[in-house]
Design a protein around this motif. Structure first.
Motif, PDB file in Angstrom:
ATOM      1  N   ILE B  84       0.834  -1.203   0.000  1.00 58.03           N
ATOM      2  CA  ILE B  84       0.000   0.000   0.000  1.00 58.03           C
ATOM      3  C   ILE B  84       0.873   1.259   0.000  1.00 58.03           C
ATOM      4  O   ILE B  84       0.879   2.027  -0.953  1.00 58.03           O
ATOM      5  N   MET B  85       1.635   1.411   1.088  1.00 59.36           N
ATOM      6  CA  MET B  85       2.390   2.656   1.242  1.00 59.36           C
ATOM      7  C   MET B  85       3.424   2.823   0.138  1.00 59.36           C
ATOM      8  O   MET B  85       3.534   3.874  -0.492  1.00 59.36           O
ATOM      9  N   LYS B  86       4.154   1.724  -0.125  1.00 56.66           N
ATOM     10  CA  LYS B  86       5.228   1.841  -1.094  1.00 56.66           C
ATOM     11  C   LYS B  86       4.674   2.108  -2.488  1.00 56.66           C
ATOM     12  O   LYS B  86       5.151   2.972  -3.212  1.00 56.66           O
ATOM     13  N   SER B  87       3.600   1.382  -2.816  1.00 55.56           N
ATOM     14  CA  SER B  87       3.079   1.569  -4.169  1.00 55.56           C
ATOM     15  C   SER B  87       2.459   2.944  -4.334  1.00 55.56           C
ATOM     16  O   SER B  87       2.524   3.529  -5.413  1.00 55.56           O
ATOM     17  N   ALA B 116      -1.806  -4.444  -3.783  1.00 53.73           N
ATOM     18  CA  ALA B 116      -2.419  -5.471  -2.929  1.00 53.73           C
ATOM     19  C   ALA B 116      -3.420  -6.262  -3.761  1.00 53.73           C
ATOM     20  O   ALA B 116      -4.014  -5.754  -4.715  1.00 53.73           O
ATOM     21  N   ALA B 117      -3.595  -7.523  -3.389  1.00 53.87           N
ATOM     22  CA  ALA B 117      -4.399  -8.424  -4.215  1.00 53.87           C
ATOM     23  C   ALA B 117      -5.898  -8.239  -3.999  1.00 53.87           C
ATOM     24  O   ALA B 117      -6.678  -8.267  -4.930  1.00 53.87           O
ATOM     25  N   ASP B 118      -6.282  -8.027  -2.762  1.00 52.70           N
ATOM     26  CA  ASP B 118      -7.709  -8.073  -2.424  1.00 52.70           C
ATOM     27  C   ASP B 118      -8.153  -6.688  -1.986  1.00 52.70           C
ATOM     28  O   ASP B 118      -7.845  -6.234  -0.899  1.00 52.70           O
ATOM     29  N   VAL B 119      -8.853  -5.974  -2.893  1.00 56.79           N
ATOM     30  CA  VAL B 119      -9.269  -4.596  -2.600  1.00 56.79           C
ATOM     31  C   VAL B 119     -10.771  -4.487  -2.847  1.00 56.79           C
ATOM     32  O   VAL B 119     -11.278  -4.990  -3.841  1.00 56.79           O
ATOM     33  N   LYS B 120     -11.455  -3.865  -1.882  1.00 55.04           N
ATOM     34  CA  LYS B 120     -12.908  -3.718  -2.008  1.00 55.04           C
ATOM     35  C   LYS B 120     -13.286  -2.265  -1.766  1.00 55.04           C
ATOM     36  O   LYS B 120     -12.635  -1.563  -0.996  1.00 55.04           O
ATOM     37  N   GLU B 121     -14.355  -1.817  -2.400  1.00 54.43           N
ATOM     38  CA  GLU B 121     -14.837  -0.456  -2.168  1.00 54.43           C
ATOM     39  C   GLU B 121     -15.916  -0.463  -1.098  1.00 54.43           C
ATOM     40  O   GLU B 121     -16.728  -1.390  -1.062  1.00 54.43           O
ATOM     41  N   VAL B 122     -15.931   0.549  -0.252  1.00 55.95           N
ATOM     42  CA  VAL B 122     -17.048   0.690   0.690  1.00 55.95           C
ATOM     43  C   VAL B 122     -17.517   2.130   0.673  1.00 55.95           C
ATOM     44  O   VAL B 122     -16.749   3.046   0.343  1.00 55.95           O
ATOM     45  N   ILE B 150      -8.603  -2.863   2.082  1.00 51.56           N
ATOM     46  CA  ILE B 150      -7.548  -3.699   1.525  1.00 51.56           C
ATOM     47  C   ILE B 150      -7.288  -4.832   2.496  1.00 51.56           C
ATOM     48  O   ILE B 150      -7.030  -4.609   3.681  1.00 51.56           O
ATOM     49  N   SER B 151      -7.387  -6.035   1.971  1.00 51.60           N
ATOM     50  CA  SER B 151      -7.233  -7.193   2.857  1.00 51.60           C
ATOM     51  C   SER B 151      -5.766  -7.357   3.226  1.00 51.60           C
ATOM     52  O   SER B 151      -4.938  -7.693   2.382  1.00 51.60           O
TER      53      SER B 151
END
Lengths: 367, 535
Positions: B84-87, B116-122, B150-151
């Motif tokens: 997350i942070m690095k990207s 990250a592989a698993d990202v969802k919107e809320v 982000i999982s």
């Protein structure tokens, strides 16, 4: 949490199990004496004839079940004979079923007192037995039939095994002379011993609860055949083991020979406690069948769907009836009476109803 | 009888379907301003000092304000930093960003920048807070009314180890762990079938425990699956900490001494159950998975029964049933024999029993109750104490005290044998819950035998039979296949038939698809013979 599978219907194999377990009762313990008294060494023939005769008589009940696959005896007797005679017959039927269950539990308690629990009060045995019966009956026909299905092998295999252990001492020349009895005596004896095969009359009440009533005859044939063979086997073993003359003087000869059997390997000195444990099951299932038929008849006669109420109501009455006979011999006499009553209920009355229904052309096609 | 008790004990009736969500409302939408969102979350997670917030800016111009929130210890920090942070902070600078993306900026971050592989919107606070509490990381971006979950779940957990309660000699050594996803994966690894469905519900007002319902579509009966989900949804508890909570809340008859769901820590057992048409209930935070519907017989089965050859498996099964019978009735039978029917025993044995009882001050009943009771205490003490001490307790209690009691003439040596056989028998039953049920019944049978001898035992057995024939597990007969008898199923009951003969799935699950196997060896052999004949 009642869901998915809750139908008050029983399968054909459950019907067979119910019939066999209802028919198989402590009466068998006295059967060898009765037939020995009637026909001596030809006694086993009586069992065979009585079995065949009973099967043909039970076909009358079977025909009624087929003809009225949705009704119990209470309903179709009223349809066929009219309201009031039907009602009257219904009351007789209830009384009969209750009387038979009372006698069954009484005979059972007599056997218990004679062989196993000598000092235990009779009331205790009768009461525990009836309460246990009431417990399962409150769950309805399906659990009763299922219990029959479970208990049948538990009951039958050990009984066969137990009597087989008497085989090494058996002397089959005891069965001779063969056909020494006049035909008339044989005929009378056959009718007199037919009551040992009673129990199929519960179909008068249970018939409409069968999933496939059209196969009732097969159920009857199978159950009757099984019971006849089993009784035949036990009578022959008893005759061969202790002789016809000794059989005549013993009150419960089938029980007495078990007392003389030593289990192979000497694990148990006598098998009578095991045998009585088995008769407990046999009596339990008989009482269940009869008592349940009685409460069902009462519920149908009263026109209410709830039979559980009658299970409780009848309990003290059955207990009271069971205490009527004064002593074991008295009990035996009462059993004979109940046998006669059973023949009337199981054969004559159904025959009348069947005949009337054919004449008046009531009911479905009796194919 | 159950209904009477239920009426007595259960409180007021509650609605079956109602959503009780202790976390913030799902209808409360996120706001545009990042600071407001942060404040709002902090209000929900007030006094939760383990919540970490990290504000940062993105892009060369450091224009885009962002915030990360997560719970320390529940996330994999490496993931948060790397994925997350690095990207977002470093790698994003390598791609020239269009700063006038406007609304698309959010999608750009989600689809183009995060590694990250698993990202969802809320878009609401309810899911956001639940996400944080479950170990996910939430990413707020300024000027957007939505956020990204982000999982990054990752915490210290036990690895996959050999199950301790269901050891086998032959068979996989893997057992379930305490992590829901790992457990589901262990099952999925065994059944690579798109029809294996996993439906997750969250149970427990405080615990929000993940509970997964697994079944194979086309095999498990849909009505059973629906019933399981329906019953799970009726659970309204403060907390669900172990599958035992669920088991007790959804079983049909809670007066019964027998469990109506099967529990196991072995993935291979669950896989076998699913293939038979069972429904599995996987609970987070426990290695015990529940299987339903279940039968009395299945509680006596061990996975090894199917891995070993059928003669051995059949013999072992018969042994277990004998063991169960003794676990329940052995002391009672001894009492009945000695106190009521001594005539039944061979004379020599009766005499030797009488001789050993010489000088014992108590009746056989008191003796039996005291001995069974102390054995239960020993067993419990052995379980509670740490391993090596537990064994010591077993030896001291079993051998030393037992021997001393016999020497002192308090109990007869035969009674020690009887109680020991009784206890050992109960440990031969694979399912611990059932074994304990039988040990409980031991006491009842002792009392019955004390009252009426063998007749009492018979009455007890009859009551047990009646109870069992009326018992149902999710609509299946508990005593199946012995009720509604089907001969083809006896092959897998007291005995275990040869594998090629078990062509259909067991009927108690009422599977949609009965066909289990097709033994084609004979086809091939016949074909080969035909070919040979042709030559």
């Amino acid at each position: 949490m009642k869901m998915l599978t809750n139908n008050d219907k029983i399968t054909v194999s459950q019907t067979v199990a119910l019939l066999i377990t209802t028919m198989l009762a402590t009466g068998i313990l006295a059967l060898p004496r009765n037939v020995a008294n009637k026909a001596g060494s030809d006694g086993w023939l009586l069992v065979l004839f009585a079995g065949v005769l009973s099967f043909f008589s039970s076909m009358i009940v079977g025909a009624l079940v087929k003809k009225f696959p949705r009704d119990t005896f209470i309903e179709y007797s009223q349809k066929v004979l009219g309201k009031i005679p039907g009602y009257f017959l219904g009351i007789i039927l209830i009384l009969y079923f209750l009387f038979i269950s009372a006698m069954s539990v009484r005979v059972f308690s007599e056997v218990m007192n004679a062989f196993m629990l000598i000092n235990t009060p009779r009331g205790f045995i009768i009461a525990t037995m009836l309460i246990t019966s009431a417990y399962i009956m409150r769950h309805g026909i399906e659990p009763i039939a299922r219990a029959g299905e479970i208990l049948l092998p538990v009951l039958v295999f050990p009984i066969f095994a137990m009597y087989l252990t008497a085989l090494p001492r058996a002397d089959f020349s005891e069965l001779l002379p063969f056909l020494d009895t006049p035909a008339k005596t044989l005929a009378i004896g056959t009718v007199q011993n037919a009551y040992n095969f009673l129990g199929f009359e519960i179909l008068l009440m249970v018939g409409p609860y069968m999933r496939s009533p059209e196969r009732v005859m097969w159920a009857l044939l199978f159950a009757m055949g099984f019971i006849t063979l089993m009784y035949l086997f036990i009578v022959v073993i008893v005759f061969a083991s202790i002789g016809v003359e000794d059989t005549r003087i013993l009150l419960w000869p089938a029980m007495s020979i078990i007392r003389t059997i030593m289990a192979p390997g000497g694990v148990f000195e006598r098998l009578d406690a095991l045998a009585l444990a088995l008769w407990t099951i046999a009596s339990f299932t008989t009482i269940n069948g009869m008592y349940y038929a009685g409460t069902l008849a009462a519920a149908h006669l009263a026109g209410v769907g709830e039979f559980k109420f009658f299970v409780t109501i009848f309990l003290p009455w059955v207990y009271l009836i069971s205490t009527i006979p004064g002593n074991p011999l008295d009990t035996m006499r009462w059993t004979q009476i109940s046998g006669v009553a059973g023949l009337v209920i199981a054969v004559i009355i159904p025959a009348i109803v069947l005949a009337a229904s054919t004449v008046r052309k009531k009911g479905g096609s009796a194919s | 009888m159950t209904d009477v008790f239920s009426k007595l004990f259960s409180g007021k009736k509650r609605d079956i379907y109602f959503e009780r969500d202790m976390s913030p409302d799902k209808s409360k939408k996120l706001k545009k301003d990042i600071k407001e969102n942060e404040k709002e979350i902090h209000e929900y997670l007030y006094d939760c000092d383990d919540v970490i917030t990290r504000d940062f800016y993105m892009g060369q111009a450091q224009k885009h304000e962002m915030a990360l929130m997560y719970i320390d210890g529940m996330v994999n920090k490496g993931d948060v930093q790397e994925e997350i942070m690095k990207s977002l902070m470093l790698l994003s600078r390598q791609t020239p960003l269009e700063y006038s993306l406007g609304q698309n900026f959010f999608n750009m971050v989600k689809e183009g920048l995060l590694t990250a592989a698993d990202v969802k919107e809320v878009d609401n606070f309810g899911e956001a807070v639940l996400g944080i509490l479950s170990g996910d990381t939430i990413l707020f971006i300024d000027k957007f009314e939505k956020a990204l979950i982000i999982s990054t779940r990752g915490w210290e957990k036990r690895g996959v180890q050999e199950p301790t309660t269901e050891a086998v000699i032959r068979g996989p050594r893997e057992g379930f762990t305490e992590t829901y996803r790992v457990n589901v994966a262990l099952i999925r690894r065994r059944i690579k079938d798109p029809n294996l469905k996993v439906k997750t519900v969250k149970l427990g007002r405080h615990t929000r425990t993940d509970v997964g319902v697994l079944f194979i579509q086309g095999v498990a009966k849909p009505t059973v699956v629906d019933e399981v989900l329906k019953r799970l949804n009726t659970i309204d508890m403060a907390g669900v900490l172990e599958s035992g909570y669920i088991e007790q809340m959804i079983e049909g008859d809670w007066l019964s001494p027998f469990p109506q769901l099967r529990r196991t820590e072995r993935p291979d057992v669950v896989a076998a159950g699913l293939i038979e048409g069972n429904v599995a209930i996987v609970t987070d935070n426990t290695p015990f998975v529940l299987l339903c519907p279940t039968t009395f017989l299945s509680l006596f089965q061990s996975p090894e029964d199917y891995y070993e050859r059928w003669y051995i498996a059949s013999m072992i099964r018969l042994l277990r049933f004998a063991a169960a019978f003794f676990a329940m009735t052995f002391p009672a039978l001894y009492i009945a024999m000695t106190a009521f029917h001594p005539g039944m025993l061979p004379t020599d044995l009766a005499l030797s029993i009488a001789a050993t009882r010489e000088g014992v001050p108590f009746s056989a009943v008191v003796e039996a109750v005291v001995m069974v009771f102390s054995l239960e205490v020993l067993r419990e003490a052995g379980v509670r104490l740490p391993g090596p001490i537990g064994q010591t307790i077993g030896i001291v209690g079993g051998l030393v005290v037992g021997e001393a009691a016999v020497r002192a003439g308090i109990v007869s040596p035969i009674m020690v044998i009887v109680v020991a056989v009784n206890a050992i028998s109960s440990f031969a039953i694979p399912n611990y819950s059932v074994a304990i049920g039988f040990r409980l019944l031991t006491f009842i049978f002792i009392i019955l035998a004390a009252i009426a001898g063998l007749y009492g035992i018979m009455m007890g057995l009859l009551w047990l039979t009646i109870h069992l024939v009326t018992l149902k597990s999710f609509g299946s007969h508990y005593l199946s296949p012995f009720v509604s008898f089907r001969f083809s199923e006896v092959k897998d009951s007291f005995v275990r038939g040869p594998m090629p003969s078990m062509e259909i799935r067991p009927g108690y699950t009422r599977p949609e698809d009965m066909d289990r196997m097709n033994d084609r060896r004979h086809d091939n052999m016949e074909k080969a013979e035909d070919e040979n004949a042709d030559k």
